[in-house]
Design an enzyme around this catalytic site. Structure first.
Site, PDB file in Angstrom:
ATOM      1  N   GLU A 781       0.810  -1.212   0.000  1.00 27.93           N
ATOM      2  CA  GLU A 781       0.000   0.000   0.000  1.00 27.93           C
ATOM      3  C   GLU A 781       0.848   1.269   0.000  1.00 27.93           C
ATOM      4  O   GLU A 781       1.154   1.824   1.051  1.00 27.93           O
ATOM      5  CB  GLU A 781      -0.930   0.020   1.223  1.00 27.93           C
ATOM      6  CG  GLU A 781      -1.852   1.229   1.257  1.00 27.93           C
ATOM      7  CD  GLU A 781      -2.712   1.292   2.508  1.00 27.93           C
ATOM      8  OE1 GLU A 781      -3.438   2.292   2.686  1.00 27.93           O
ATOM      9  OE2 GLU A 781      -2.654   0.350   3.321  1.00 27.93           O
ATOM     10  N   LYS A 823      -2.980  -2.544  -2.479  1.00 31.35           N
ATOM     11  CA  LYS A 823      -3.981  -1.632  -1.945  1.00 31.35           C
ATOM     12  C   LYS A 823      -3.631  -0.212  -2.379  1.00 31.35           C
ATOM     13  O   LYS A 823      -3.112   0.594  -1.612  1.00 31.35           O
ATOM     14  CB  LYS A 823      -4.064  -1.730  -0.423  1.00 31.35           C
ATOM     15  CG  LYS A 823      -5.216  -0.912   0.174  1.00 31.35           C
ATOM     16  CD  LYS A 823      -5.388  -1.127   1.667  1.00 31.35           C
ATOM     17  CE  LYS A 823      -6.528  -0.261   2.198  1.00 31.35           C
ATOM     18  NZ  LYS A 823      -6.787  -0.489   3.636  1.00 31.35           N
ATOM     19  N   GLY A 866      -9.571   6.305   0.700  1.00 33.97           N
ATOM     20  CA  GLY A 866      -8.803   7.548   0.742  1.00 33.97           C
ATOM     21  C   GLY A 866      -9.602   8.800   0.988  1.00 33.97           C
ATOM     22  O   GLY A 866      -9.312   9.841   0.393  1.00 33.97           O
TER      23      GLY A 866
END
Length: 954
Positions: A781, A823, A866
């Site tokens: 990520e 991710k 996000g």
């Protein structure tokens, strides 16, 4: 241009998998992305005016049932081919043969592109028509070889590098004007020679520079880092090296802003070394090669055009056919030279009356490979000639038997070595023996052809003493006192630049003028050992080698035998050693040159099968990840938003609510936990982990230690947590975790600096390798933060750079791509940007990014939200799943799953059921989005609210 790029993306340019499965032309030929806002110099974008044409050319060459005819042999190499049928190497003969090839009736049904040598590009047929025009009339795209050949690479393990960058821009522009539309640049990597990190980096960088220059001139670059067949290594070693090479190649292609939709690849198939006793079946070659492609080649690349690399005509076709038994994300085809031309050339024989028969032979091979590209080749009716191996270059390597060689002849050898830029792989022991020197040579070899070569050069006075430029690496000392002679050197190994077919032609016909030696297209070890009087020591120092002659012979008899005449043709048919038979002509002894380079060690995790199974379980249809790994401090902020204190009891109650929601496993495949949660029980006294497993949800664990300032950067951060990670991940595995998560971030308003990107990528790669060694599937990520007012183009640009570096370092750390999950952030404008993006625009940009950077071996892309609203994140995900993707494209949401749930609960026990229902509503919505079936109907206003927090931290 920024506006234009957004317009182009409005009608989705994303490739429907069904289109490339069927091999149809892509719906949207090209997109050219440029920056929206001013950018740092590190992230400039090269926007070629030929972008649309490059994509169209690449698609044309990579069209169903067709491949490339490689006819780009240099004049010298073409001369060798002509010599094999008794013709002189004249322009007229080369013209006649090339005319035969390009004018074969119906060739365009099977051949989509033809790589030409420079002479051919400007040449006309024997009928006065331009070769280029003849090809175009057959719907064949003309291409051009642009490299200048291989030369020794100083500082390497006697490896080579490819020259030709000087003046390339002007040359490619001229070639385009002459009608060429694609280019080829061949460099090589030798496994017996290492390969060294220097050689791999030089090969990758050279290919990337050439590719960028070619695209700027309108030529689609064929990227060809050939892994040479030399050596006795097994197929696993070839696979291992090829993974490293291709990782570096694609990293530097990205660094040079090469547009992947406008390139073609020409790799070697993954096979054992030519001298390996364990031969591979077509299915094994296909399995290894496709695994390599899935791990390293992004789906944006239109075509994989394999080279034959010395395989027989039938062998190359069978291997290609095996690779096309199932749909691939790329057009998997061929770019063959000898494997298309061998029978054709022999049939022609230089006689005009044989042209039709020769063209028919070419069409037979072209059609066979066309069928193989479609996965329909059977191999029935193939001629014996087509099944023969291509006559192979001879490889001479060191055995440690010691021969004493006459001093005068030794000096002549040194002259020959210098003239050909050859240095022997020798171990010299200091001697004080009259008129002699010590040379270790092959035991039992018949050497008369080599003696003839040496004699010819000396007789014709063509030897010109000249030490190679890297002679400092093997200092030579000679002293002469009377007739005493001392010769000493360090152990040194370099390549020989003499094709065996040429050498043996000289050997068998000493009166013939020598063919001009091409010193730049081979990389084979050769030990020349002509001698007059020979004495051999009894003891061999143990070099491994295939049996060169009768094993019952004593060393002395073997030495004597080596002086006998080799009257029969010494050309070795590859089929002899393919079948594992003893060589008919014991002129060659195949061995492994030296131990495997430590740079290419393989990390074999004992958890490999389990990692793949876990990743596939998490990436299962209609399911995604519930991210509930907020630290205790962050969880406290969530609780505070509903008026609760940050106590363990309150955290436990909320987490119990989440993991025990009835039917959650229908939509959620994995749950990321904070360390406290992993060891925690529910309010009913049951382990959280056990509750998840009962719901068929895989438990995961957050393992990073958070972000801290990165010294030397533009006020950026780095993620800590590597210290002690190995022991922690092992403990987490024992506690029931089966995947891990590590979050680092990249900030666009702050640069990003090269340092920050490199630190993020390297940290993720180290964490991933450590996690896999402990049995945990790593979630990778690198979040591109939403902070900033930049446009979507700038986000795309930065994300391309970040992901290129991440995957390069993952490969460097030997991370198994089948056992990871990603991710990433979706590609969106900055949160403060005035120009908002629609779900379709987000999907278009994001999928374009994935196709350019993420190899298909990766099982799942689990997007983070996000700071998007719950509905916004779901709509964007749904838009990405309107067409099939090479990966499972799903979600790993925290706030976008929990926001309404948390507010509904409010800390009250009587609201638990309603809160769980709210969670299931969001989970089901995202499950439908993963399947591309979400409509957005009936969503609450609460679910539509944005959740962006500037500078948000976990």
């Amino acid at each position: 241009m920024a506006s234009a790029s957004a317009t182009l993306l409005k009608s989705s340019p994303i490739i429907d998998k069904s289109e490339w499965i069927k091999g149809q032309n892509l719906r949207h030929p090209s997109v050219c992305f440029v920056q929206c806002n001013p950018t740092s110099a590190a992230f400039t974008v090269r926007a070629s005016s030929y972008a649309d044409e490059l994509v169209k050319t690449a698609k044309t060459v990579a069209s169903p049932g067709r491949g490339i005819l490689a006819m780009d042999e240099s004049n010298a190499t073409c001369g060798k081919r002509l010599a094999s049928i008794g013709l002189e190497n004249t322009e007229a003969n080369r013209q006649a043969y090339r005319t035969l090839l390009v004018s074969a009736p119906g060739l365009g049904n099977y051949i989509s592109g033809a790589i030409l040598f420079e002479e051919t590009l400007y040449q006309s047929t024997i009928d006065g028509k331009k070769m280029v025009d003849v090809l175009v009339e057959q719907n064949i795209v003309p291409g051009i070889k642009v490299d200048k050949g291989l030369v020794p690479l100083p500082g390497s393990n006697n490896e080579s590098w490819c020259q030709g960058l000087d003046g390339l821009s002007s040359r490619t522009a001229a070639y385009y004007q002459q009608g060429a539309r694609f280019a080829k640049w061949r460099t090589v990597v030798s496994i017996p020679n290492g390969p060294s990190a220097l050689a791999v980096k030089e090969a990758a960088w050279g290919l990337a520079r050439y590719a960028a220059i070619s695209q700027d001139s309108g030529l689609v670059p064929i990227v060809e880092p050939e892994i040479l067949l030399d050596g006795d290594h097994g197929i696993d070693r070839t696979f291992e090296v090829a993974q490293k090479v291709w990782a570096e190649v694609f990293f530097y292609l990205a660094e040079n802003n090469v547009m992947f939709e406008g390139i073609l690849l020409k790799p070697s198939m993954v096979t054992p070394g030519a001298e390996c006793k364990d031969k591979a079946t077509p299915q094994q070659v296909a399995d290894y090669t496709l695994k390599l492609l899935h791990r390293r080649i992004p789906p944006a690349v239109p075509g994989i055009m394999f080279l034959s690399g010395g395989q027989s005509e039938v062998e190359a076709t069978l291997n290609l056919n095996a690779m096309n038994q199932s749909p691939n994300p790329w057009h998997v085809s061929f770019s063959y030279a000898r494997a298309l031309q061998n029978t054709c050339l022999k049939t022609w024989g230089g006689r005009p009356e044989n042209v039709k028969a020769a063209q028919d032979a070419l069409l037979v091979r072209a059609k066979a490979n066309s069928l193989a590209q479609l996965g329909k080749y059977t191999g029935e009716g193939e001629s014996e000639e087509a099944k023969k191996g291509i006559p192979w270059r001879l490889v001479f390597v060191l055995d440690c038997n010691v021969l004493l060689v006459n001093k005068l002849l030794a000096d002549e050898i040194n002259q020959l070595i210098s003239y050909l830029s050859i240095t022997l792989s020798i171990i010299i022991k200091q001697l004080n023996t009259r008129d002699s020197m010590v040379l270790p040579v092959l035991s039992g070899c018949k050497l008369r052809p080599l003696i003839q070569i040496l004699s010819y050069f000396i007789r014709t006075k063509s030897l010109k003493p000249r030490f190679p430029p890297n002679d400092q690496a093997y200092p030579l000392e000679t002293t002469s006192k009377g007739k005493n002679f001392r010769y000493s050197a360090l152990t040194r190994e370099t390549r020989v630049q003499v094709p065996a077919t040429e050498a043996l032609q000289l050997a068998t016909n000493a009166n013939r003028s020598p063919v001009s030696m091409n010193l730049s297209h081979t990389s084979y070890h050769m030990l020349l050992a002509p001698f007059s009087k020979v004495l051999m020591k009894e003891k061999s120092q143990g070099a491994a080698f295939c049996q060169p002659s009768d094993p019952s012979q004593s060393p002395k008899k073997m030495a004597s035998a080596s002086a006998t005449l080799l009257k029969s043709s010494p050309i070795i048919d590859k089929s002899e050693w393919i079948k594992g038979q003893n060589l008919r002509h014991p002129l060659v002894c195949f061995v492994r040159s030296h131990p495997t380079s430590a740079a290419f060690t393989v990390r074999a995790s004992s958890y490999a099968d389990e990692l793949v199974k876990t990743a596939k379980t998490v990436a299962s249809p209609g399911r995604g990840i519930l991210a509930m790994d907020e630290s205790n401090a962050t969880c406290g902020k969530r609780l505070a938003s509903i008026g609760l204190e940050n106590t363990e009891a309150n955290r436990q109650a909320y987490r119990t609510l989440l993991v025990s929601a009835p039917g959650l496993g229908n939509y959620i495949s994995g749950a990321i936990l904070f360390e406290e949660t992993l060891y925690q029980s529910t309010i009913d006294g049951k382990k959280m982990v056990d509750v998840l497993v009962e719901q068929n949800i895989v438990p995961g664990i957050k393992v990073d230690k958070g972000l801290v300032p990165l010294p030397g950067s533009n006020n950026e951060s780095w993620c800590q947590g590597l210290d002690g990670l190995s022991s922690r991940t092992a403990a987490y595995y024992q506690q029931g975790a089966r995947f891990a998560k590590w979050r680092t971030v990249v900030s666009i308003p702050n640069g990003p600096s090269a340092l920050a990107v490199k630190e993020a990528a390297w940290g993720l790669a180290r964490y991933a390798a450590i996690s896999q060694d402990s049995g945990l599937v790593p979630i990778v990520e690198p979040e591109i933060l939403l902070d900033g007012d930049h446009g979507i183009d700038r986000t795309f640009e930065v994300a391309q750079k970040v992901w290129a570096e991440v995957f390069f370092y993952l490969a460097e750390n030997n991370v198994m791509f089948e056992g990871i999950l990603l991710k990433p952030s979706m590609v969106t404008p900055g949160a403060e940007c005035k120009d908002k993006a629609t779900p379709q625009q987000v999907a278009d940009y994001t999928l374009k990014l994935l196709h350019r950077r993420i190899p298909p071996a990766v099982p799942g892309i689990m997007f983070l939200s996000g700071g998007q609203s719950e509905v916004e994140a779901t709509l964007n995900l749904n838009a990405m799943n309107q067409s099939p993707n090479p990966w499972h494209v799903s979600f790993s949401y925290a706030r976008a799953l929990q926001n309404t749930c948390l507010k509904t609960w409010g800390g009250r026990p009587e609201n638990v059921k309603a809160a769980q229902d709210a969670l299931l509503v969001r989970a089901k919505a995202n499950s439908l989005a993963q399947l591309g079936k979400y409509t957005g109907e009936g969503e609450s206003e609460e679910a539509k609210k944005g959740m962006f927090v500037k500078g948000y931290v976990y």
